[in-house]
Scaffold this motif. Structure first.
Motif, mmCIF file in Angstrom:
data_model
loop_
_atom_site.group_PDB
_atom_site.id
_atom_site.type_symbol
_atom_site.label_atom_id
_atom_site.label_comp_id
_atom_site.label_asym_id
_atom_site.label_seq_id
_atom_site.Cartn_x
_atom_site.Cartn_y
_atom_site.Cartn_z
ATOM 1 N N ASN A 29 0.831 -1.206 0.000
ATOM 2 C CA ASN A 29 0.000 0.000 0.000
ATOM 3 C C ASN A 29 0.864 1.254 0.000
ATOM 4 N N SER A 30 1.911 1.266 0.802
ATOM 5 C CA SER A 30 2.786 2.436 0.866
ATOM 6 C C SER A 30 3.506 2.676 -0.455
ATOM 7 N N VAL A 31 4.059 1.616 -1.031
ATOM 8 C CA VAL A 31 4.773 1.749 -2.302
ATOM 9 C C VAL A 31 3.805 2.149 -3.415
ATOM 10 N N TYR A 32 2.646 1.532 -3.436
ATOM 11 C CA TYR A 32 1.655 1.887 -4.459
ATOM 12 C C TYR A 32 1.198 3.325 -4.280
ATOM 13 N N GLY A 33 1.116 3.774 -3.036
ATOM 14 C CA GLY A 33 0.722 5.150 -2.754
ATOM 15 C C GLY A 33 1.721 6.170 -3.272
ATOM 16 N N ILE A 34 2.987 5.812 -3.287
ATOM 17 C CA ILE A 34 4.017 6.720 -3.798
ATOM 18 C C ILE A 34 3.793 6.998 -5.283
ATOM 19 N N PHE A 35 3.390 5.978 -6.021
ATOM 20 C CA PHE A 35 3.239 6.113 -7.469
ATOM 21 C C PHE A 35 1.806 6.413 -7.911
ATOM 22 N N SER A 36 0.909 6.667 -6.979
ATOM 23 C CA SER A 36 -0.490 6.888 -7.342
ATOM 24 C C SER A 36 -0.855 8.361 -7.436
ATOM 25 N N SER A 41 -6.924 4.652 -1.791
ATOM 26 C CA SER A 41 -8.112 3.807 -1.820
ATOM 27 C C SER A 41 -8.299 3.175 -0.458
ATOM 28 N N GLY A 42 -9.513 3.226 0.027
ATOM 29 C CA GLY A 42 -9.811 2.586 1.310
ATOM 30 C C GLY A 42 -9.623 1.084 1.250
ATOM 31 N N ALA A 43 -9.969 0.489 0.120
ATOM 32 C CA ALA A 43 -9.835 -0.967 -0.020
ATOM 33 C C ALA A 43 -8.377 -1.384 0.095
ATOM 34 N N MET A 44 -7.476 -0.606 -0.506
ATOM 35 C CA MET A 44 -6.061 -0.968 -0.437
ATOM 36 C C MET A 44 -5.450 -0.567 0.904
ATOM 37 N N THR A 45 -5.899 0.533 1.450
ATOM 38 C CA THR A 45 -5.366 0.982 2.736
ATOM 39 C C THR A 45 -5.649 -0.029 3.842
ATOM 40 N N TRP A 46 -6.836 -0.605 3.841
ATOM 41 C CA TRP A 46 -7.249 -1.492 4.916
ATOM 42 C C TRP A 46 -7.131 -2.976 4.581
ATOM 43 N N THR A 88 -8.303 -14.828 -0.707
ATOM 44 C CA THR A 88 -9.223 -14.298 -1.708
ATOM 45 C C THR A 88 -9.702 -12.904 -1.322
ATOM 46 N N LEU A 89 -10.018 -12.701 -0.063
ATOM 47 C CA LEU A 89 -10.447 -11.375 0.398
ATOM 48 C C LEU A 89 -9.324 -10.344 0.261
ATOM 49 N N THR A 90 -8.110 -10.742 0.583
ATOM 50 C CA THR A 90 -6.969 -9.826 0.491
ATOM 51 C C THR A 90 -6.693 -9.442 -0.959
ATOM 52 N N VAL A 91 -6.681 -10.423 -1.841
ATOM 53 C CA VAL A 91 -6.436 -10.150 -3.260
ATOM 54 C C VAL A 91 -7.577 -9.316 -3.848
ATOM 55 N N GLY A 92 -8.802 -9.624 -3.475
ATOM 56 C CA GLY A 92 -9.941 -8.839 -3.944
ATOM 57 C C GLY A 92 -9.862 -7.390 -3.495
ATOM 58 N N SER A 93 -9.442 -7.180 -2.263
ATOM 59 C CA SER A 93 -9.284 -5.824 -1.748
ATOM 60 C C SER A 93 -8.172 -5.088 -2.489
ATOM 61 N N PHE A 94 -7.093 -5.796 -2.784
ATOM 62 C CA PHE A 94 -5.978 -5.213 -3.535
ATOM 63 C C PHE A 94 -6.433 -4.818 -4.936
ATOM 64 N N LEU A 95 -7.125 -5.715 -5.614
ATOM 65 C CA LEU A 95 -7.606 -5.425 -6.965
ATOM 66 C C LEU A 95 -8.611 -4.268 -6.958
ATOM 67 N N ILE A 110 -16.861 -7.722 -6.700
ATOM 68 C CA ILE A 110 -17.722 -8.202 -5.614
ATOM 69 C C ILE A 110 -17.622 -9.717 -5.466
ATOM 70 N N PHE A 111 -17.301 -10.401 -6.560
ATOM 71 C CA PHE A 111 -17.180 -11.860 -6.505
ATOM 72 C C PHE A 111 -16.019 -12.304 -5.617
ATOM 73 N N PHE A 112 -14.961 -11.486 -5.529
ATOM 74 C CA PHE A 112 -13.850 -11.811 -4.629
ATOM 75 C C PHE A 112 -14.328 -11.825 -3.180
ATOM 76 N N TYR A 113 -15.105 -10.815 -2.819
ATOM 77 C CA TYR A 113 -15.599 -10.730 -1.450
ATOM 78 C C TYR A 113 -16.596 -11.852 -1.158
#
Length: 141
Positions: A29-36, A41-46, A88-95, A110-113
């Motif tokens: 999340n931190s590295v992605y935040g540098i380049f965003s 995104s709340g989904a990626m932050t949490w 699956t929940l973690t990857v879905g949140s990342f995506l 939503i299918f990931f969740y």
């Protein structure tokens, strides 16, 4: 070293792996935040909460309340289903976070969740059933 020592060590290893996964999620999340470009995104932050609370915390609590849980017949099936749900929940949140940062969305995230929650629920229900059976047959104390 007895087999019970190996199984207790295995539970500790699971907790350790989930803590590492939570740290990796925070770093991603931190590295992605540098380049965003300042977009977040709340989904990626949490997303780190899935492996931290659903994984590490869950297995610590389970180890305290049911220390002999991994001796139950079929424990590995529960373990695999539940861990697949967390992944699956973690990857879905990342995506979902990537899509939010990109400024778009997808109706398919939503299918990931749904799949992650279903895997966790099936694993937990199967374990609860096996635990009740083990207690009633005095397989574990």
């Amino acid at each position: 070293m007895s087999i019970s020592d190996i199984k207790v060590r295995s539970n500790r290893k699971t907790v350790f792996v989930y803590i590492i996964a939570s740290i990796v999620a925070l770093v991603v999340n931190s590295v992605y935040g540098i380049f965003s470009h300042g977009v977040s995104s709340g989904a990626m932050t949490w997303m780190f909460l899935y492996p931290l609370l659903g994984g590490a915390f869950f297995y610590v609590v389970m180890g305290v309340l049911i220390p002999t849980a991994n001796r139950i017949n079929g424990y590995r099936k529960f373990y695999n289903l539940y861990n697949s749900g967390i992944a699956t929940l973690t990857v879905g949140s990342f995506l979902n976070g990537i899509l939010e940062i990109a400024g778009t969305s997808s109706p398919y995230t939503i299918f990931f969740y749904f799949a992650g929650g279903l895997l966790m629920a099936v694993g937990s229900i199967a374990f609860s059933f096996k635990l009740l059976m083990a207690v009633s047959t005095k397989e574990i104390k």
